[in-house]
Design an enzyme around this catalytic site. Sequence first.
Site, PDB file in Angstrom:
ATOM      1  N   ASP A   1      -0.847   6.578   7.168  1.00 44.68           N
ATOM      2  CA  ASP A   1      -1.979   5.801   6.666  1.00 44.68           C
ATOM      3  C   ASP A   1      -2.311   4.765   7.734  1.00 44.68           C
ATOM      4  O   ASP A   1      -1.609   3.766   7.889  1.00 44.68           O
ATOM      5  CB  ASP A   1      -1.568   5.120   5.352  1.00 44.68           C
TER       6      ASP A   1
ATOM      7  N   TRP B   1       0.824  -1.212   0.000  1.00 45.40           N
ATOM      8  CA  TRP B   1       0.000   0.000   0.000  1.00 45.40           C
ATOM      9  C   TRP B   1       0.857   1.259   0.000  1.00 45.40           C
ATOM     10  O   TRP B   1       0.569   2.210  -0.725  1.00 45.40           O
ATOM     11  CB  TRP B   1      -0.963   0.008   1.193  1.00 45.40           C
TER      12      TRP B   1
ATOM     13  N   LYS C   1     -12.103  -1.503   7.981  1.00 44.85           N
ATOM     14  CA  LYS C   1     -11.369  -2.535   8.718  1.00 44.85           C
ATOM     15  C   LYS C   1     -11.712  -2.487  10.208  1.00 44.85           C
ATOM     16  O   LYS C   1     -12.260  -3.431  10.753  1.00 44.85           O
ATOM     17  CB  LYS C   1      -9.873  -2.386   8.502  1.00 44.85           C
TER      18      LYS C   1
HETATM   19  C1  LIG Z   1      -2.777   0.264   4.805  1.00 47.61           C
HETATM   20  C2  LIG Z   1      -3.788   0.415   3.685  1.00 47.61           C
HETATM   21  N1  LIG Z   1      -3.826   1.557   2.988  1.00 47.61           N
HETATM   22  C3  LIG Z   1      -4.700   1.727   1.973  1.00 47.61           C
HETATM   23  C4  LIG Z   1      -5.583   0.743   1.616  1.00 47.61           C
HETATM   24  C5  LIG Z   1      -6.507   0.964   0.449  1.00 47.61           C
HETATM   25  O1  LIG Z   1      -7.746   1.312   0.911  1.00 47.61           O
HETATM   26  P1  LIG Z   1      -9.013   1.455  -0.056  1.00 47.61           P
HETATM   27  O2  LIG Z   1      -9.339   0.122  -0.572  1.00 47.61           O
HETATM   28  O3  LIG Z   1     -10.042   2.032   0.878  1.00 47.61           O
HETATM   29  O4  LIG Z   1      -8.647   2.422  -1.132  1.00 47.61           O
HETATM   30  C6  LIG Z   1      -5.609  -0.463   2.327  1.00 47.61           C
HETATM   31  C7  LIG Z   1      -6.573  -1.521   1.971  1.00 47.61           C
HETATM   32  O5  LIG Z   1      -6.534  -2.641   2.395  1.00 47.61           O
HETATM   33  C8  LIG Z   1      -4.677  -0.629   3.393  1.00 47.61           C
HETATM   34  O6  LIG Z   1      -4.633  -1.774   4.095  1.00 47.61           O
END
Ligand SMILES: Cc1ncc(COP(=O)(O)O)c(C=O)c1O
Length: 413
Positions: free
Chosen positions: A157, A88, A181
Amino acid sequence: MDAPRPVVNFGPGPAKLPRSVLLEIQKELLDYKGVGISVLEMSHRAVPDNYKVIFVQGGGSGQFSAVPLNLIGLKAGRCADYVVTGAWSAKAAEEAKKFGTVNIVHPKLGSYTKIADPSTWTLSPEALMCITAPTRLCMAWSLTLSPTSRERVLVCDMSSNFLSRPVDVSKFGVIFAGAQKNVGSAGVTVVIIRDDLLGFALRECPSVLEYKVQAGNNSLYNTPPCFSIYVMGLVLEWIKNNGGAAAMEKLSSIKSRMIYDIIDNSEGFYVCPVEPQNRSKMNIPFRIGNAKGDDALEKRFLDKSLELNMISLKGHRSVGGIRASLYNAVTIEDAQELAAFMKKFLEMHQLSQSSDLHKVQLMFLETHERVALRSERKGEEKETSTGCLLHTPYWELSLQPVTLWCMGRHSTN
Ligand SMILES: Cc1ncc(COP(=O)(O)O)c(C=O)c1O
């Protein structure tokens, strides 16, 4: 109405929601607090505005764009430091390259099983901000930064660990997290931003992504995801009523310890590729059989877990294997159930390895109330089942009766 069979969801998101929250939603779906209309029909103007945070759409991925669009212009050089600790944050860094210069502060890592020691990182003197995923690392690192400085803005994040532990928000310039989550359902992303960072968006930043616009309109610049915000409100209340972030942290320590203990005491049968000091309490990836994973064993594990009503244990498609997500709504009992299953699966495997049959596979038929033994000798395959084990979930069997039973069948074959 209760589900016909209790299912435990270990999914990485959308993740399990607390049952009491689901029941509340069910109750209010048709009539929201006696108003006479469904919560789905409520005007967003009824969403309380007593929040210091903004609620936006676009998910964590939307923030991968919004963060640089809002902040990278703070310094003339348009440069940002990124710490890439997983898939991510790699995506976040890639997205930021569209808007400025990205400096990855550590050498490229082939896999994300460890985090380069912060003492080896090379921060760019021109860079404005750093973005990184693990909150634990951010917190440690924030100590070396001046938290209120606009020279360096720490962005975190927290999508995968928001409200799973107490956090000193004052250390961060921006925190963002998708709700799906730990704090609700998909569709809403919470962004916490320090006031003095509002108003520096690039000219090309779409208004809907601009923090100042969203904050100035109490997150109502455009139609907000009302239902997701409503669900999040219920989950936040549930977290508060259950002891808050500190209690969530204690629970996640207990739950994750249970699973890591089984892995670490399995003599290499279960293998977690992440180095112990970098392990997550939220997401536990592991392989079965060896470090690369034995396909047949992993398939059997997943098939069996499904039979036992444990779902979404399959690892991310990019890495395979198994992954157990233990977000806030996953209970100690849920984790115990998984731990007991893992223990029994290991014992069954050891049993099949030590048997004197040429090749013995314990097979589990459609329902876990029946256990059958398949023995393959001289190319012949025979499947048998026994009445004496009927109605006994296999994980409740002690090893001895299973062994005796195996031997009994063997001697009559
Ligand atoms: C740490 C992290 N950042 C970003 C995301 C992406 O999120 P989204 O699917 O809401 O765009 C995730 C998704 O699992 C994640 O675990």
